[in-house]
Design a protein around this motif. Sequence first.
Motif, short mmCIF file in Angstrom:
data_model
loop_
_atom_site.label_atom_id
_atom_site.label_comp_id
_atom_site.label_asym_id
_atom_site.label_seq_id
_atom_site.Cartn_x
_atom_site.Cartn_y
_atom_site.Cartn_z
N TYR A 19 -6.37 -0.84 5.52
CA TYR A 19 -7.75 -1.25 5.97
C TYR A 19 -8.00 -2.64 5.85
O TYR A 19 -7.52 -3.42 4.88
N LYS A 41 -3.20 0.10 -3.66
CA LYS A 41 -4.10 -0.11 -2.73
C LYS A 41 -4.95 -1.40 -2.93
O LYS A 41 -6.10 -1.61 -2.35
N LEU A 54 -15.52 1.64 -6.66
CA LEU A 54 -15.43 2.92 -6.18
C LEU A 54 -16.65 3.68 -6.64
O LEU A 54 -17.65 3.30 -7.30
N ASN A 64 -16.90 6.10 -8.51
CA ASN A 64 -17.06 6.51 -9.94
C ASN A 64 -18.00 5.47 -10.65
O ASN A 64 -17.96 5.62 -11.84
N HIS A 85 -13.88 -4.32 -4.67
CA HIS A 85 -14.37 -2.76 -4.19
C HIS A 85 -15.04 -2.07 -5.21
O HIS A 85 -14.56 -1.92 -6.38
N ASN A 137 -1.02 -0.75 -8.73
CA ASN A 137 -2.07 -0.38 -7.62
C ASN A 137 -1.83 -0.61 -6.27
O ASN A 137 -2.00 -1.74 -5.95
N TYR A 155 -8.23 0.92 0.50
CA TYR A 155 -9.33 1.55 0.17
C TYR A 155 -10.04 1.51 1.54
O TYR A 155 -10.58 0.63 2.24
N ASN A 156 -10.38 2.91 2.16
CA ASN A 156 -11.04 3.18 3.29
C ASN A 156 -12.50 3.14 2.50
O ASN A 156 -12.85 3.42 1.52
N ARG A 159 0.75 -1.33 -0.09
CA ARG A 159 -0.14 0.08 0.06
C ARG A 159 1.07 1.36 -0.08
O ARG A 159 0.25 2.53 0.10
N ILE A 209 -14.58 5.63 2.69
CA ILE A 209 -14.96 6.76 1.98
C ILE A 209 -14.49 6.73 0.47
O ILE A 209 -14.80 7.57 -0.33
N ASP A 210 -13.76 5.56 0.17
CA ASP A 210 -13.35 5.60 -1.16
C ASP A 210 -13.86 4.57 -2.03
O ASP A 210 -13.92 4.76 -3.32
N ALA A 211 -14.44 3.46 -1.49
CA ALA A 211 -14.95 2.48 -1.98
C ALA A 211 -15.77 1.50 -1.12
O ALA A 211 -15.58 1.48 0.04
#
Length: 520
Positions: A246, A174, A269, A271, A267, A172, A198-199, A144, A201-203
């Motif tokens: 995480y 993460k 995301l 988007n 995960h 990557n 990935y928290n 990470r 709040i990210d995914a």
Amino acid sequence: MESFLSLKVSLILLLLVLVRCVVVHGDAIDDVQPLSKIAIHRALFAFHVNASLRAEPVLLGTKGEDFQWITVELECPDPSEDDWVAVFSPAKFNSSTCPPGDDPKQQAPHICSAPIKFKFANDSNGEYTKTGKASLKFRLINQRADFSIALFSGGLSNPKLLAVSNTVTFANPKAPLYPRLSQGKAWNEMAVTWTSGYNIIDAVPFVEWGFKGESQTQSPAGTLTFHRNAMCGPPARTIGWRDPGYIHTSFLKDLWPNSLYTYKLGHRLFNGSYIWSKSYYFKSSPYPGQDSLQRVVIFGDMGKAERDGSNEYTNLQPGSLNTTDQLIKDLDNIDILFHIGDITYANGYISQWDQFTSQVEPIASTIPYMIASGNHERDVPGTGSFFETNGSGGECGVLAETMFYVPAENRAKFWYSTDYGMFHFCIADSEHDWREGSNQYKFIEKCLASADRQKQPWLIFAAHRVLGYSSDYWKDGSFGESMGRESLQKLWQKYKVDIAFYGHVHNYERTCPIYQVWIT
């Protein structure tokens, strides 16, 4: 003995006994974490204009790999046999990354985070001290963050930083990695735990799973992490600290018995795109009481080691990779595994937990990898552990409780029961009080009493510290952990425990059934 003979011969219990290679100094065994030999807080900047390092390749994991080998080419104009090369992650490791000190008048160290691994510069080239040139290979796993490699003189005790390499990173950092399976709280439930960057709040984390070739189900995952102030002391709270990322856990429920499932970590995301792991598989638990071949491996005190030969200190744990590789080789003949304490020997160097989960990933991603707490996971004076030692290096159980799932009612109290086919397991936590009248003692009696001996003729007890053994050569004074012995052996007798397993003493011993015959 009659109860053993009456069991179906189709039931097999495999016991893998791990006898680690250790170093004896006088009357003690040296469980030193190799990174602790580096006096990184004493490091000085002594950059040399003609010293250099170059690491290649600079971008790793372009095809989804979670590890890759790099080559480090170094030159030093004034080489010495005690020059050493360290891998740092994150790549930036100067004093700007140091946390605020308790005493503002105290001079901050130049470097306040330990490397994740190291080698001596002459490791691959005996001519280094003559030529000043060396080529070293390191195996990096995705952790990470980016990496840099540093050259030090002065040995491990008085390090002087001569040069720093270019930055190396994974495509990557993460990515979801290193899944660890565990029995859930029901026999037909599997817990899947993994690590990512990935928290929530990210995914959104989840597991996609099902029978191979059929429609797949998605199950959500919870997310945990912890911060430096959750550590109970050094080095975990100081030079050993590293962001753990995480940790996610999903529960796959209502599994059919003895069935092969595929799964992958995901995960979503915000988007709308998805990040996926590679695909894995597992076989679900048999129905309780099912008369079939059921194969169990139990061991303790394995630790970790590096496949690139780094972090070696007096050849501490070469047996770790041997055991891991043998387990991988025999994986088709193992149904469930119990690692009963002293898991990583990270001893407060947080980066080593990633290294361990990577090492056991081929095993833990395929069969339930059940753990118990040992002194090197839990013990810190004044934090509630029963023994007043700092065996965990300030971790005080937080790493073990978070990185692995166990079906305990309270994960800070690491005792639990689990069923597997014809087995009923009672897993105790020897690092908390288990004497008569304690909360853990009450749990142990309830666990033993709850076994349905018609369905589960094998009643198994396991813990880290051994209650009794035949030598007082070292460890625990009078032949084992004596404070809980009298109380617990009454329970074994009352509920007719078939076998008890322990770790802690780095040797192998077994006895016939015994009762009140301990030598003191």
